[in-house]
Write a protein that holds these residues in place. Structure first.
Motif, short mmCIF file in Angstrom:
data_model
loop_
_atom_site.label_atom_id
_atom_site.label_comp_id
_atom_site.label_asym_id
_atom_site.label_seq_id
_atom_site.Cartn_x
_atom_site.Cartn_y
_atom_site.Cartn_z
N SER A 100 1.44 -1.42 0.21
CA SER A 100 -0.48 -0.06 0.18
C SER A 100 1.36 1.13 0.20
O SER A 100 2.01 0.98 0.71
N GLY A 101 0.28 2.43 -0.72
CA GLY A 101 1.30 3.31 -0.95
C GLY A 101 2.31 3.60 -2.15
O GLY A 101 2.27 4.50 -2.41
N HIS A 102 2.74 2.07 -2.21
CA HIS A 102 3.65 2.10 -3.43
C HIS A 102 3.25 2.82 -5.08
O HIS A 102 2.06 1.32 -5.43
N ASP A 103 3.82 2.98 -5.88
CA ASP A 103 3.29 3.46 -7.11
C ASP A 103 3.78 2.89 -7.67
O ASP A 103 2.96 3.42 -9.51
N TYR A 104 4.53 2.22 -7.46
CA TYR A 104 5.01 1.13 -8.83
C TYR A 104 4.81 -0.25 -8.96
O TYR A 104 5.54 -0.43 -7.75
N LEU A 105 5.07 -0.68 -9.94
CA LEU A 105 4.55 -2.21 -9.63
C LEU A 105 5.59 -2.28 -11.42
O LEU A 105 4.83 -2.28 -12.13
#
Lengths: 117, 111
Positions: free
Chosen positions: A27-32
């Motif tokens: 949660s809160g990570h904007d890169y995958l």
């Protein structure tokens, strides 16, 4: 935080079948990112997303592979139809952007081991 | 096209001795280099990184050296411990987000 969650952990299927791998990023990570690990080539980047938008899919092997990220907490990697050469471990990873490269390291999931017979 | 290469698939070292892992790259635009460690049935975990403006970075038992002219980096583990037995991946990036990995080196630390 539970970390990056991938499912299934193991998948055995027959050639020609559709395979769907799933990923829940931190949660809160904007890169995958989706990576594939094989003995010969190590870890290969398949595709990555920023804010749910695909940025670079140049590593996707062919049209049989597709990836989606319908929202910030879920992504899928689909192989249709699957082939024996797709057998590998598929990793999902996420990170928080906004800083210099290298400072925002990737957090990997435990991987999905795919065997196509 | 493999731009990051780890030419040694495996390394065996005695406990207490130094482990040296090597990595070569071909893209002179890489500006950050990282090492990841991977245990069986787990995902890789970040170990240490170095910017291209430096030639050495140290974190406890782990030191990474960068030789830009030779396009070579190495990871030193001193002293090696049984828990260091794992696969180590070298990685590099030009632009944020797109990490390119080597094939990995399996390290076995023996008693």
């Amino acid at each position: 935080d539970a970390g990056v969650i991938q499912s299934p952990r193991h998948e055995v299927t027959e050639m020609g079948q559709e395979v769907t791998l799933r990923c829940k990023p931190i949660s809160g990570h904007d890169y995958l990112f989706w990576y594939r690990q094989t003995m010969m080539r190590g870890l290969e980047l398949l595709i990555y997303f920023n804010n749910n938008v695909p940025i670079d899919d140049s590593g996707m092997p062919e049209d049989r592979f597709s990836a989606k990220m319908p929202n910030a907490s879920f992504s899928t990697l689909k192989i249709q139809p699957s082939e024996p050469r797709d057998s590998a471990v598929y990793f999902c990873a996420s990170s928080r952007g906004g800083g210099p490269p290298g400072a925002n390291v990737l957090t990997f999931g435990a991987g999905s081991r795919l065997t196509v017979l | 096209d493999q731009q990051v290469k780890q030419n040694s698939p495996s390394l065996s070292v005695q406990e207490g001795r130094i482990s040296i892992l090597n990595c070569d790259y071909t893209n002179s635009m890489f500006d950050y280099f990282l090492w990841y460690k991977k245990y069986p049935a787990e995902g890789p975990t970040f170990l240490i990184s170095i910017s291209s403006i430096k030639d050495k970075n140290e974190d406890g038992r782990f030191t990474v050296f960068l030789n830009k002219s030779a396009k070579h980096l190495s990871l030193h583990i001193v002293p090696s411990q049984p828990g260091d037995s794992a696969v180590y991946f070298c990685a590099a990036t030009v632009s944020w987000g797109k990490l390119q990995f080597g094939a990995g080196t399996q390290v076995v630390v023996t008693p």
